[in-house]
Design a protein around this motif. Structure first.
Motif, PDB file in Angstrom:
ATOM      1  N   GLU A  56       0.817  -1.211   0.000  1.00  0.00           N
ATOM      2  CA  GLU A  56       0.000   0.000   0.000  1.00  0.00           C
ATOM      3  C   GLU A  56       0.852   1.263   0.000  1.00  0.00           C
ATOM      4  O   GLU A  56       0.504   2.259  -0.639  1.00  0.00           O
ATOM      5  CB  GLU A  56      -0.934  -0.032   1.208  1.00  0.00           C
ATOM      6  CG  GLU A  56      -1.985  -1.130   1.112  1.00  0.00           C
ATOM      7  CD  GLU A  56      -2.820  -1.256   2.367  1.00  0.00           C
ATOM      8  OE1 GLU A  56      -2.463  -0.591   3.372  1.00  0.00           O
ATOM      9  OE2 GLU A  56      -3.813  -2.006   2.353  1.00  0.00           O
ATOM     10  N   ARG A 152      -5.350 -12.446   0.783  1.00  0.00           N
ATOM     11  CA  ARG A 152      -5.816 -11.705   1.950  1.00  0.00           C
ATOM     12  C   ARG A 152      -6.443 -12.640   2.987  1.00  0.00           C
ATOM     13  O   ARG A 152      -7.052 -13.651   2.657  1.00  0.00           O
ATOM     14  CB  ARG A 152      -6.832 -10.639   1.524  1.00  0.00           C
ATOM     15  CG  ARG A 152      -6.293  -9.630   0.522  1.00  0.00           C
ATOM     16  CD  ARG A 152      -5.230  -8.729   1.112  1.00  0.00           C
ATOM     17  NE  ARG A 152      -5.772  -7.795   2.061  1.00  0.00           N
ATOM     18  CZ  ARG A 152      -6.162  -6.554   1.753  1.00  0.00           C
ATOM     19  NH1 ARG A 152      -6.097  -6.123   0.499  1.00  0.00           N
ATOM     20  NH2 ARG A 152      -6.617  -5.733   2.690  1.00  0.00           N
ATOM     21  N   GLN A 159     -14.449  -5.828   9.229  1.00  0.00           N
ATOM     22  CA  GLN A 159     -13.933  -4.735   8.418  1.00  0.00           C
ATOM     23  C   GLN A 159     -14.515  -4.797   7.014  1.00  0.00           C
ATOM     24  O   GLN A 159     -14.756  -5.875   6.482  1.00  0.00           O
ATOM     25  CB  GLN A 159     -12.395  -4.786   8.329  1.00  0.00           C
ATOM     26  CG  GLN A 159     -11.685  -4.500   9.633  1.00  0.00           C
ATOM     27  CD  GLN A 159     -10.172  -4.478   9.462  1.00  0.00           C
ATOM     28  OE1 GLN A 159      -9.646  -5.055   8.516  1.00  0.00           O
ATOM     29  NE2 GLN A 159      -9.485  -3.820  10.372  1.00  0.00           N
ATOM     30  N   THR A 161     -13.782  -2.587   3.284  1.00  0.00           N
ATOM     31  CA  THR A 161     -12.984  -1.552   2.629  1.00  0.00           C
ATOM     32  C   THR A 161     -13.292  -1.522   1.146  1.00  0.00           C
ATOM     33  O   THR A 161     -13.347  -2.573   0.492  1.00  0.00           O
ATOM     34  CB  THR A 161     -11.474  -1.812   2.822  1.00  0.00           C
ATOM     35  OG1 THR A 161     -11.196  -1.936   4.216  1.00  0.00           O
ATOM     36  CG2 THR A 161     -10.652  -0.670   2.238  1.00  0.00           C
ATOM     37  N   SER A 162     -13.485  -0.319   0.633  1.00  0.00           N
ATOM     38  CA  SER A 162     -13.664  -0.117  -0.802  1.00  0.00           C
ATOM     39  C   SER A 162     -12.561   0.801  -1.306  1.00  0.00           C
ATOM     40  O   SER A 162     -12.268   1.820  -0.675  1.00  0.00           O
ATOM     41  CB  SER A 162     -15.034   0.495  -1.116  1.00  0.00           C
ATOM     42  OG  SER A 162     -16.077  -0.366  -0.734  1.00  0.00           O
ATOM     43  N   VAL A 163     -11.961   0.433  -2.439  1.00  0.00           N
ATOM     44  CA  VAL A 163     -10.886   1.230  -3.032  1.00  0.00           C
ATOM     45  C   VAL A 163     -11.214   1.464  -4.495  1.00  0.00           C
ATOM     46  O   VAL A 163     -11.570   0.534  -5.217  1.00  0.00           O
ATOM     47  CB  VAL A 163      -9.521   0.518  -2.904  1.00  0.00           C
ATOM     48  CG1 VAL A 163      -8.423   1.345  -3.563  1.00  0.00           C
ATOM     49  CG2 VAL A 163      -9.186   0.249  -1.442  1.00  0.00           C
ATOM     50  N   GLN A 176     -12.937  -4.405  -3.446  1.00  0.00           N
ATOM     51  CA  GLN A 176     -13.806  -4.498  -2.277  1.00  0.00           C
ATOM     52  C   GLN A 176     -13.320  -5.626  -1.361  1.00  0.00           C
ATOM     53  O   GLN A 176     -13.082  -6.749  -1.830  1.00  0.00           O
ATOM     54  CB  GLN A 176     -15.246  -4.783  -2.695  1.00  0.00           C
ATOM     55  CG  GLN A 176     -16.217  -4.905  -1.529  1.00  0.00           C
ATOM     56  CD  GLN A 176     -16.420  -3.593  -0.792  1.00  0.00           C
ATOM     57  OE1 GLN A 176     -16.792  -2.601  -1.400  1.00  0.00           O
ATOM     58  NE2 GLN A 176     -16.155  -3.587   0.521  1.00  0.00           N
ATOM     59  N   HIS A 177     -13.148  -5.302  -0.067  1.00  0.00           N
ATOM     60  CA  HIS A 177     -12.732  -6.296   0.925  1.00  0.00           C
ATOM     61  C   HIS A 177     -13.767  -6.373   2.038  1.00  0.00           C
ATOM     62  O   HIS A 177     -14.245  -5.347   2.530  1.00  0.00           O
ATOM     63  CB  HIS A 177     -11.380  -5.934   1.551  1.00  0.00           C
ATOM     64  CG  HIS A 177     -10.249  -5.869   0.595  1.00  0.00           C
ATOM     65  ND1 HIS A 177      -9.753  -6.970  -0.060  1.00  0.00           N
ATOM     66  CD2 HIS A 177      -9.500  -4.819   0.173  1.00  0.00           C
ATOM     67  CE1 HIS A 177      -8.753  -6.604  -0.844  1.00  0.00           C
ATOM     68  NE2 HIS A 177      -8.586  -5.311  -0.724  1.00  0.00           N
ATOM     69  N   ASN A 188     -12.482 -13.979   5.032  1.00  0.00           N
ATOM     70  CA  ASN A 188     -12.185 -12.840   4.172  1.00  0.00           C
ATOM     71  C   ASN A 188     -12.775 -13.092   2.794  1.00  0.00           C
ATOM     72  O   ASN A 188     -12.714 -14.219   2.273  1.00  0.00           O
ATOM     73  CB  ASN A 188     -10.672 -12.620   4.032  1.00  0.00           C
ATOM     74  CG  ASN A 188     -10.351 -11.450   3.104  1.00  0.00           C
ATOM     75  OD1 ASN A 188     -10.377 -10.297   3.511  1.00  0.00           O
ATOM     76  ND2 ASN A 188     -10.061 -11.754   1.848  1.00  0.00           N
ATOM     77  N   SER A 190     -12.660 -10.979  -0.924  1.00  0.00           N
ATOM     78  CA  SER A 190     -12.126  -9.828  -1.645  1.00  0.00           C
ATOM     79  C   SER A 190     -12.390  -9.993  -3.130  1.00  0.00           C
ATOM     80  O   SER A 190     -12.313 -11.104  -3.667  1.00  0.00           O
ATOM     81  CB  SER A 190     -10.613  -9.679  -1.417  1.00  0.00           C
ATOM     82  OG  SER A 190     -10.309  -9.551  -0.041  1.00  0.00           O
TER      83      SER A 190
END
Length: 430
Positions: A56, A152, A159, A161-163, A176-177, A188, A190
């Protein structure tokens, strides 16, 4: 073609810089160097660990770009994003590097190489690169070293998370995680979608005057559950599919390649006694390439892999590991009639090493019995001493070999089905 199986002997002498024990992020746990979990400073090997945090911070978007930061590793690429890439580790050939995803072998059996450009970096948790021969633990192809990619993982905290990313040449990515769990179960999920118009890799009168685009859709999932305090079961899955466009010297028309990269496993970790741990896993892999150019073809590799291992602690400062492995490989080719389309490999291996001691000693041996090219035995010995928490000199000697691929053995274009392992050994400093 009469390319022989390659067998090499490597001698390594080095100084391993050690990190302070308190700095956990600088002294990560690795498993690729010796099967069992150990810190970087306990491994008598040149190891590079690339964590999710490193990925990252780097702002890289491909596995190839991240690997370019590894010392002793070179990347060859035929163009932009999604184009054919090859990895050369310590000067070895691209088919001298063993690649694992979550402990499972990946790569095509036709040429013996891995399509790194098809692996989605956004779904990677960490990458371990071990330089030097590791055939005594992993078998064929591990001459230059081993690259293991871990997808992952989930934790106890929920949790999501969107990127979203965008760049030039029409590049766009959505990731998307979702992860979470409790004290006993972790999961998990993803997914990522990437698309770019690309660039024209080669401009000439007889080539396609178009941009070479790339699109990919990927999914990674993992789950683990603690049945009891001593027994954990789990599974992992990775699937990537998409299309990359490329230029073909002999076909000015539109040319492209559809791909599928898939691997998965189920596993069990059981602490039988206070000194004995048992691990078993069964996995599968698939690599498919549907190529549309001057010679249209579909090449598909399928693998099934079963591996069992036991780790037994002798006192407080020694550990013995032992195990067996079975790999079944099958190919399908639409435009070429191979004389043989499947083969198996049976192997047994053992390792002895010191633990919890400033003197790090390790010795391992493996015996492979392959249906195609017969039997091969490899071994390695290493010794290192931790002078202090920052410095450890070590020396290692090991053998490695490359198995002949299906093109070497069974292709109708000059293959030799009687290829035998090359027995000449040549030491070299690495």
């Amino acid at each position: 073609m009469t390319t022989p199986t390659r067998l090499s002997l490597a001698i390594a002498i080095g100084l391993a810089p050690l990190t302070a024990p308190a700095a956990e992020e600088l002294n990560p746990i690795v498993v690729t160097a010796g099967h069992t979990a150990q810190t970087v400073n306990e491994a008598n090997a040149s190891v590079t660990v690339i964590s999710r945090s490193d990925i990252e911070k780097s702002a890289f978007t491909t596995v190839e770009d991240v690997l370019r930061t590894v010392p002793g590793l070179t990347i060859g690429n035929n163009g932009g994003v999604g184009q054919q890439s090859s990895v050369f580790l310590r000067g070895s050939n691209s088919d001298h590097v063993l690649v694992l995803v979550d402990g499972m072998r990946v790569g095509g059996a036709f040429f013996g190489t891995t399509q790194f450009q098809d692996l989605p970096l956004s779904l990677v948790e960490r990458i371990e690169v071990v330089r030097g021969p590791r055939s005594s633990l992993y078998g064929a192809e591990a001459i230059g070293g081993v690259i293991q990619i871990f997808t992952r993982r989930g934790g106890q905290q929920e949790q999501g998370t969107s990127v979203m990313r965008a760049g030039n040449n029409g590049a766009a990515e959505l990731v998307q995680h979702l992860s979470g769990g409790n004290e006993n179960t972790r999961y998990n999920l993803s997914a990522s979608v990437f698309d770019t118009e690309g660039q024209d890799a080669y401009i000439a009168d007889n080539m396609e005057p178009d941009e070479d685009g790339f699109t990919s859709k990927s999914l990674a999932a993992s789950v683990s559950h603690d049945v009891t305090e001593r027994w954990r079961i789990g599974g992992n899955l990775l699937r990537a599919q998409g299309t990359n466009e490329f230029d073909d010297t002999f076909t000015p028309a539109y040319t492209y390649r559809d791909f599928v990269q898939q691997s998965g496993r189920v596993y069990s970790d059981y602490q039988a006694t206070s000194r004995l741990n048992l691990h078993a896993q069964f996995g599968f892999g698939r690599e498919s390439r549907d190529v549309q150019d001057s010679f249209p073809r579909n090449l598909e590799t399928k693998r099934r892999q079963l591996k069992v291992r036991g780790d037994y602690a002798i006192g407080d400062h020694q550990m013995v590991s032992f195990g067996a492995e079975r790999i079944d490989t099958e190919i399908e080719a639409s435009a070429t009639d191979y004389t043989t389309t499947e083969r198996y490999n049976n192997a047994v291996f053992g390792q002895w090493q010191t633990i919890n001691s400033p003197l790090d000693l390790q010795a391992s041996v493996r015996h492979d019995d392959n249906e195609a090219y017969g039997e091969q035995t490899t071994g390695s010995v290493s010794a290192g001493y931790r002078v202090n928490r920052y410095l450890k000199p070590y020396v290692s000697v090991g053998t490695g070999f490359r198995a002949p691929n299906f093109n070497d053995l069974y292709s109708p274009f000059g293959a030799n089905p009687d290829i035998q392992p090359e027995t000449r050994r040549r030491p070299r400093l690495v």
